[in-house]
Design a protein around this motif. Structure first.
Motif, PDB file in Angstrom:
ATOM      1  N   GLU A   1       9.145  21.943  23.051  1.00  0.00           N
ATOM      2  CA  GLU A   1      10.055  21.539  21.984  1.00  0.00           C
ATOM      3  C   GLU A   1      11.077  22.625  21.682  1.00  0.00           C
ATOM      4  OE1 GLU A   1       8.464  19.424  18.670  1.00  0.00           O
ATOM      5  OE2 GLU A   1       7.232  18.147  19.970  1.00  0.00           O
ATOM      6  N   TRP A   2      10.695  23.894  21.818  1.00  0.00           N
ATOM      7  CA  TRP A   2      11.659  24.986  21.644  1.00  0.00           C
ATOM      8  C   TRP A   2      12.737  24.921  22.717  1.00  0.00           C
ATOM      9  CZ3 TRP A   2      13.535  27.962  18.150  1.00  0.00           C
ATOM     10  CH2 TRP A   2      12.777  28.261  17.022  1.00  0.00           C
ATOM     11  N   GLU A   3      12.355  24.567  23.924  1.00  0.00           N
ATOM     12  CA  GLU A   3      13.357  24.417  24.981  1.00  0.00           C
ATOM     13  C   GLU A   3      14.376  23.356  24.591  1.00  0.00           C
ATOM     14  OE1 GLU A   3      12.053  24.035  29.045  1.00  0.00           O
ATOM     15  OE2 GLU A   3      10.353  25.346  28.642  1.00  0.00           O
ATOM     16  N   GLY A   4      13.911  22.283  23.979  1.00  0.00           N
ATOM     17  CA  GLY A   4      14.814  21.237  23.535  1.00  0.00           C
ATOM     18  C   GLY A   4      15.806  21.728  22.491  1.00  0.00           C
ATOM     19  N   VAL A   5      15.367  22.651  21.637  1.00  0.00           N
ATOM     20  CA  VAL A   5      16.257  23.230  20.631  1.00  0.00           C
ATOM     21  C   VAL A   5      17.321  24.088  21.307  1.00  0.00           C
ATOM     22  CG1 VAL A   5      16.346  24.871  18.705  1.00  0.00           C
ATOM     23  CG2 VAL A   5      14.520  23.181  18.809  1.00  0.00           C
ATOM     24  N   LEU A   6      16.945  24.762  22.374  1.00  0.00           N
ATOM     25  CA  LEU A   6      17.847  25.703  23.041  1.00  0.00           C
ATOM     26  C   LEU A   6      18.835  25.055  24.011  1.00  0.00           C
ATOM     27  CD1 LEU A   6      15.253  28.528  23.791  1.00  0.00           C
ATOM     28  CD2 LEU A   6      16.954  28.469  21.957  1.00  0.00           C
ATOM     29  N   ILE A   7      18.574  23.838  24.428  1.00  0.00           N
ATOM     30  CA  ILE A   7      19.437  23.175  25.407  1.00  0.00           C
ATOM     31  C   ILE A   7      20.273  22.121  24.695  1.00  0.00           C
ATOM     32  CG2 ILE A   7      19.532  21.847  27.544  1.00  0.00           C
ATOM     33  CD1 ILE A   7      16.718  23.005  28.197  1.00  0.00           C
ATOM     34  N   PRO A   8      21.571  22.366  24.534  1.00  0.00           N
ATOM     35  CA  PRO A   8      22.424  21.412  23.819  1.00  0.00           C
ATOM     36  C   PRO A   8      22.448  20.040  24.504  1.00  0.00           C
ATOM     37  CG  PRO A   8      23.603  23.465  24.279  1.00  0.00           C
ATOM     38  CD  PRO A   8      22.296  23.518  25.010  1.00  0.00           C
ATOM     39  N   GLY A   9      22.343  18.997  23.710  1.00  0.00           N
ATOM     40  CA  GLY A   9      22.438  17.646  24.231  1.00  0.00           C
ATOM     41  C   GLY A   9      21.212  17.139  24.960  1.00  0.00           C
ATOM     42  N   PHE A  10      20.132  17.894  24.907  1.00  0.00           N
ATOM     43  CA  PHE A  10      18.903  17.505  25.603  1.00  0.00           C
ATOM     44  C   PHE A  10      17.749  17.595  24.622  1.00  0.00           C
ATOM     45  CE2 PHE A  10      15.360  18.322  28.638  1.00  0.00           C
ATOM     46  CZ  PHE A  10      15.476  17.161  29.375  1.00  0.00           C
ATOM     47  N   GLU A  11      17.128  16.468  24.318  1.00  0.00           N
ATOM     48  CA  GLU A  11      16.057  16.414  23.330  1.00  0.00           C
ATOM     49  C   GLU A  11      14.702  16.391  24.034  1.00  0.00           C
ATOM     50  OE1 GLU A  11      14.941  13.712  19.428  1.00  0.00           O
ATOM     51  OE2 GLU A  11      16.440  12.991  20.838  1.00  0.00           O
ATOM     52  N   ILE A  12      13.786  17.215  23.546  1.00  0.00           N
ATOM     53  CA  ILE A  12      12.431  17.255  24.092  1.00  0.00           C
ATOM     54  C   ILE A  12      11.451  17.056  22.947  1.00  0.00           C
ATOM     55  CG2 ILE A  12      10.677  18.634  25.270  1.00  0.00           C
ATOM     56  CD1 ILE A  12      12.930  20.193  26.627  1.00  0.00           C
ATOM     57  N   LYS A  13      10.512  16.159  23.167  1.00  0.00           N
ATOM     58  CA  LYS A  13       9.428  15.953  22.206  1.00  0.00           C
ATOM     59  C   LYS A  13       8.124  16.009  22.985  1.00  0.00           C
ATOM     60  CE  LYS A  13       7.941  13.106  18.387  1.00  0.00           C
ATOM     61  NZ  LYS A  13       8.243  11.997  17.508  1.00  0.00           N
ATOM     62  N   SER A  14       7.107  16.614  22.389  1.00  0.00           N
ATOM     63  CA  SER A  14       5.843  16.782  23.104  1.00  0.00           C
ATOM     64  C   SER A  14       4.750  15.915  22.505  1.00  0.00           C
ATOM     65  CB  SER A  14       5.426  18.250  23.103  1.00  0.00           C
ATOM     66  OG  SER A  14       5.207  18.696  21.789  1.00  0.00           O
ATOM     67  N   PHE A  15       3.798  15.585  23.363  1.00  0.00           N
ATOM     68  CA  PHE A  15       2.698  14.696  23.009  1.00  0.00           C
ATOM     69  C   PHE A  15       1.423  15.161  23.703  1.00  0.00           C
ATOM     70  CE2 PHE A  15       6.635  12.361  22.988  1.00  0.00           C
ATOM     71  CZ  PHE A  15       6.577  11.574  21.862  1.00  0.00           C
ATOM     72  N   ALA A  16       0.276  14.861  23.103  1.00  0.00           N
ATOM     73  CA  ALA A  16      -1.006  15.044  23.786  1.00  0.00           C
ATOM     74  C   ALA A  16      -1.157  13.881  24.771  1.00  0.00           C
ATOM     75  CB  ALA A  16      -2.151  15.034  22.778  1.00  0.00           C
ATOM     76  N   HIS A  17      -1.984  14.050  25.786  1.00  0.00           N
ATOM     77  CA  HIS A  17      -2.174  12.990  26.782  1.00  0.00           C
ATOM     78  C   HIS A  17      -2.665  11.679  26.160  1.00  0.00           C
ATOM     79  CE1 HIS A  17      -2.116  16.401  29.685  1.00  0.00           C
ATOM     80  NE2 HIS A  17      -1.329  15.531  30.292  1.00  0.00           N
ATOM     81  N   LYS A  18      -3.464  11.769  25.131  1.00  0.00           N
ATOM     82  CA  LYS A  18      -3.982  10.555  24.484  1.00  0.00           C
ATOM     83  C   LYS A  18      -2.865   9.739  23.830  1.00  0.00           C
ATOM     84  CE  LYS A  18      -5.175  12.693  20.047  1.00  0.00           C
ATOM     85  NZ  LYS A  18      -4.123  12.037  19.276  1.00  0.00           N
ATOM     86  N   ASP A  19      -1.701  10.356  23.650  1.00  0.00           N
ATOM     87  CA  ASP A  19      -0.569   9.703  22.997  1.00  0.00           C
ATOM     88  C   ASP A  19       0.502   9.254  23.994  1.00  0.00           C
ATOM     89  OD1 ASP A  19      -1.761  10.145  20.486  1.00  0.00           O
ATOM     90  OD2 ASP A  19      -0.942  12.183  20.432  1.00  0.00           O
ATOM     91  N   GLU A  20       0.087   8.939  25.208  1.00  0.00           N
ATOM     92  CA  GLU A  20       1.060   8.547  26.235  1.00  0.00           C
ATOM     93  C   GLU A  20       1.880   7.323  25.821  1.00  0.00           C
ATOM     94  OE1 GLU A  20       1.448   7.228  30.911  1.00  0.00           O
ATOM     95  OE2 GLU A  20      -0.438   8.090  30.221  1.00  0.00           O
ATOM     96  N   LYS A  21       1.258   6.344  25.177  1.00  0.00           N
ATOM     97  CA  LYS A  21       2.009   5.153  24.739  1.00  0.00           C
ATOM     98  C   LYS A  21       3.136   5.549  23.789  1.00  0.00           C
ATOM     99  CE  LYS A  21      -1.393   1.480  25.173  1.00  0.00           C
ATOM    100  NZ  LYS A  21      -2.160   0.452  24.461  1.00  0.00           N
ATOM    101  N   GLU A  22       2.840   6.455  22.867  1.00  0.00           N
ATOM    102  CA  GLU A  22       3.858   6.917  21.931  1.00  0.00           C
ATOM    103  C   GLU A  22       4.962   7.679  22.660  1.00  0.00           C
ATOM    104  OE1 GLU A  22       0.590   7.178  21.464  1.00  0.00           O
ATOM    105  OE2 GLU A  22       0.159   6.306  19.516  1.00  0.00           O
ATOM    106  N   ALA A  23       4.596   8.472  23.649  1.00  0.00           N
ATOM    107  CA  ALA A  23       5.591   9.219  24.423  1.00  0.00           C
ATOM    108  C   ALA A  23       6.545   8.254  25.127  1.00  0.00           C
ATOM    109  CB  ALA A  23       4.900  10.124  25.445  1.00  0.00           C
TER     110      ALA A  23
END
Length: 87
Positions: free
Chosen positions: A59-81
């Motif tokens: 998620e920090w990488e997503g903050v550092l890269i303009p125009g590119f959003e990153i969100k993280s999930f646990a494996h159990k949350d694959e549907k949400e991802a």
């Protein structure tokens, strides 16, 4: 293979992760200009990992890269991802 992609979405599934050696990191640093060109074709990435620190780093990488959003999930949350990627 990604030359015609615009607004792409990525799903990263990290199962095993080992920190790279310093030498390997230096090799990868030389590839950064090409990586940023590639990332311009994508708008977001969902990262699935069990280690909380890996999810936080992603998620920090997503903050550092303009125009590119990153969100993280646990494996159990694959549907949400997948739902987040499609939203």
């Amino acid at each position: 293979q990604s030359k015609d992609i615009k607004g792409g979405k990525l799903l990263y599934d990290i199962r095993d992760f080992e920190l790279p050696s310093v030498g390997a990191m230096m090799v990868e640093m030389r590839k950064l200009p090409n990586l940023f060109g590639l990332l311009a074709r994508f708008e977001k990435a969902a990262v699935m990992a069990e280690a909380p620190w890996l999810r936080a780093m992603a998620e920090w990488e997503g903050v550092l890269i303009p125009g590119f959003e990153i969100k993280s999930f646990a494996h159990k949350d694959e549907k949400e991802a997948r739902a987040w990627l499609e939203a």
